[in-house]
Design an enzyme around this catalytic site. Structure first.
Site, PDB file in Angstrom:
ATOM      1  N   PHE A  59       0.796  -1.218   0.000  1.00  0.00           N
ATOM      2  CA  PHE A  59       0.000   0.000   0.000  1.00  0.00           C
ATOM      3  C   PHE A  59       0.829   1.268   0.000  1.00  0.00           C
ATOM      4  CE2 PHE A  59       0.852  -0.367   4.551  1.00  0.00           C
ATOM      5  CZ  PHE A  59       1.107   0.946   4.898  1.00  0.00           C
ATOM      6  N   GLU A 116      -4.919  -4.135  -1.951  1.00  0.00           N
ATOM      7  CA  GLU A 116      -6.367  -3.912  -1.940  1.00  0.00           C
ATOM      8  C   GLU A 116      -6.743  -2.688  -1.115  1.00  0.00           C
ATOM      9  OE1 GLU A 116      -5.424  -6.887   1.337  1.00  0.00           O
ATOM     10  OE2 GLU A 116      -4.691  -6.311  -0.638  1.00  0.00           O
ATOM     11  N   SER A 134       5.554  -7.165   3.786  1.00  0.00           N
ATOM     12  CA  SER A 134       6.058  -7.480   5.117  1.00  0.00           C
ATOM     13  C   SER A 134       6.939  -8.717   5.104  1.00  0.00           C
ATOM     14  CB  SER A 134       4.888  -7.709   6.076  1.00  0.00           C
ATOM     15  OG  SER A 134       4.269  -8.952   5.795  1.00  0.00           O
ATOM     16  N   CYS A 185       9.672   1.775   3.449  1.00  0.00           N
ATOM     17  CA  CYS A 185      10.595   0.698   3.800  1.00  0.00           C
ATOM     18  C   CYS A 185      12.011   1.221   3.971  1.00  0.00           C
ATOM     19  CB  CYS A 185      10.573  -0.391   2.731  1.00  0.00           C
ATOM     20  SG  CYS A 185      11.176   0.158   1.132  1.00  0.00           S
ATOM     21  N   GLU A 231       9.342  -3.291  12.984  1.00  0.00           N
ATOM     22  CA  GLU A 231       9.130  -2.208  12.026  1.00  0.00           C
ATOM     23  C   GLU A 231       7.806  -1.536  12.372  1.00  0.00           C
ATOM     24  OE1 GLU A 231       9.508  -1.582   7.213  1.00  0.00           O
ATOM     25  OE2 GLU A 231       8.507  -3.382   7.939  1.00  0.00           O
TER      26      GLU A 231
END
Length: 518
Positions: free
Chosen positions: A170, A197, A247, A302, A402
């Site tokens: 996303f 999504e 992830s 990230c 994270e």
């Protein structure tokens, strides 16, 4: 690298909303945008307002099969398309993206929450890869050695491998899809894309522009969904290669499942990026860089700097770091002057809040608390202000996990060697940076640090597409990165040809029973 591309089922409805007038996001199968027959749909929600923007289906198994089969059929002719014809499509495509930049950015901001400026940056970094794909004629070239033996030549061909697939997250709904399908298609493959999504609208608009640029029917297909669709892409016999960004948990699942099915796989995953601050660094530039890299995009990158390691006398800079972080404006991405927009969802916001509370409980000092900011006009938004902890130690959840929110952990080190040891002890290897004016310190850092991407006075060292994205260790599975030269190897099969042509003078050479060419 990010939170899962496969999202919690709790936000998914088991049937279409009756009388719902919001748009339904289509699938793309064999060049046609089609409405799914699925009974499972998810709302796409503006994270600043909670407005429902559209609904996205979780594709049925039959629809996923249809998309993959369309790509398989299209590959038979697309693989034979001249390389110049492929390049010209991406020349047109990059211009269409430029022409529609404002519209794309507005769409991205509405569904993802980024500021408009950051949304344009998201699109631009993807556009750079499209421009690189347009140069495929110079990239997809083999090698030739003439007369390697008596009258023998050897050369290599870089041939497309077939149907490829991509699963995207996303946090970069423009850039990361553009990392994937342009390079795969430019190499002569066909592609099946599964966007996040949570925010697929800008991705679908980019797909529309790709068709407008001339990508033929079946060469690019799109399916939406969750775990069922992901597993189908990992399992289907027609898919030869799969690229994933998301992830660590989902990335490990994808890598193991797809690899066991004989596919090439590249997975870019979770990260915990450290920036080392030496006392000789330029103080103002370094603090500004840290604040921007830690809190930009609400920390949902990230490559965000999530840990600052202050070395020696640089430990005295903490008050200045806090003061600059306080100046950032929190609001909707559409508002002028906004620095930090909302996080993507209520679920994400709850997770960030839980980790902040856990940091306090585990003994870190909450120097700047960004929870529950007042954002006039957007009281329902998923907002956090800049949050900063000092006294962070290995073993604390805010250090080990994270967070994916605007939270910066500050740690201390006596010297550079201690800072390097701290970073190398982390399981992640996505990116790191050092701020210094010492060439010797910079050289020691780049040589001894066990992280795939290093910045020297650059907080977010994401390379331009001439190079590849080279995260390492726990941040990456697979040995070839997306875009750049490495991805040409990922999306092609090297075929080596050894040939000899005889003339009449060689007819009496006799039988050779050795392995050597003479």
């Amino acid at each position: 690298m990010t939170h899962p591309a496969v999202s919690p089922a709790s936000s998914v409805s088991s049937a279409a909303h009756s009388g719902n007038t919001v748009p339904a996001i289509p699938l793309l199968i064999n060049g046609e945008f089609v409405q799914s027959r699925s009974t499972v749909w998810r709302d796409i929600i503006n994270p600043a307002t909670q407005e429902v923007l559209a609904r996205v289906p979780f594709a049925t198994p039959e629809e996923t099969d249809a998309a993959i089969n369309a790509a398989h059929k299209a590959f038979q002719h697309w693989r034979k398309t001249p390389i110049g014809a492929r390049a010209r499509i991406f020349l047109r495509y990059q211009q269409l993206i430029r022409d529609n930049m404002k519209q794309l950015a507005a769409m991205l901001t509405a569904e993802q929450g980024k500021t408009l400026a950051d949304a344009e940056g998201d699109i631009f970094r993807g556009l750079e890869v499209v421009e690189h794909a347009a140069n495929i004629g110079n990239l997809q070239m083999g090698e030739l050695a003439n007369n390697v033996a008596n009258g023998v030549d050897t050369y290599t061909l870089l041939q497309p491998i077939g149907v490829c697939a991509g699963i995207t997250p996303f946090n970069f709904p423009a850039m990361i899809p553009l990392w994937m399908f342009p390079m795969a298609i430019a190499c002569g493959n066909t592609f099946v894309l599964k966007p996040s999504e949570q925010d697929p609208m800008v991705t679908m608009r980019l797909v529309e522009l790709a068709l407008e640029a001339g990508v033929p029917a079946g060469v690019l297909n799109v399916v939406h969904g969750g775990e069922q669709v992901v597993n189908a892409l990992c399992d289907h016999a027609h898919i030869r290669a799969l690229s994933f960004v998301g992830s660590g948990r989902v990335g490990q699942h994808v890598y193991q499942r797809a690899s066991l099915n004989g596919k090439r796989v590249q997975c870019m995953m979770a990260a915990k990026n450290h920036a080392v601050v030496m006392p000789d660094a330029n103080r103002t530039q370094t603090i500004n860089s840290l604040v921007g890299a830690a809190f930009g995009a609400a920390g949902q990158r990230c490559m965000a700097v999530s840990v600052a390691v202050l070395v020696g006398a640089a430990r005295e800079w903490l008050p200045d770091l806090i003061d600059v972080a306080r100046t950032l404006k929190v609001s909707a991405g559409t508002e002028a002057g906004t620095d930090i927009g909302p996080v993507i969802s209520r679920t994400a916001a709850d997770r960030v809040a839980t980790l902040i509370e856990r940091g306090v409980q585990q003994g870190a000092r909450l120097e700047l608390d960004g929870r529950n900011p007042q954002v006039p006009g957007y009281e329902k938004g998923n907002f956090f202000g800049p949050t900063l902890f000092s006294g962070v130690r290995p073993g604390m959840d805010i250090y080990e996990q994270e967070i994916f929110g605007p939270v910066l952990c500050v740690m201390e080190a006596e010297n550079l060697a201690q800072a390097i040891a701290l970073i190398n002890a982390s399981p992640y290897g996505n990116g790191t940076a050092i701020f210094t004016q010492s060439g010797a310190a910079a050289r020691q850092f780049q040589e001894e640090i066990d992280v795939g991407q290093v910045g020297i006075n650059v907080p977010i060292p994401v390379p331009v597409p001439l190079f590849s994205f080279t995260g390492s260790r726990g941040s990456k599975l697979g040995d070839l990165g997306p875009y750049g030269k490495q991805v040409i190897s990922f999306y092609t099969q090297t075929k080596t040809v050894t040939q000899r042509w005889f003339d009449d003078s060689q007819a009496g050479a006799g039988v050779n029973t050795t392995i050597a060419l003479k």
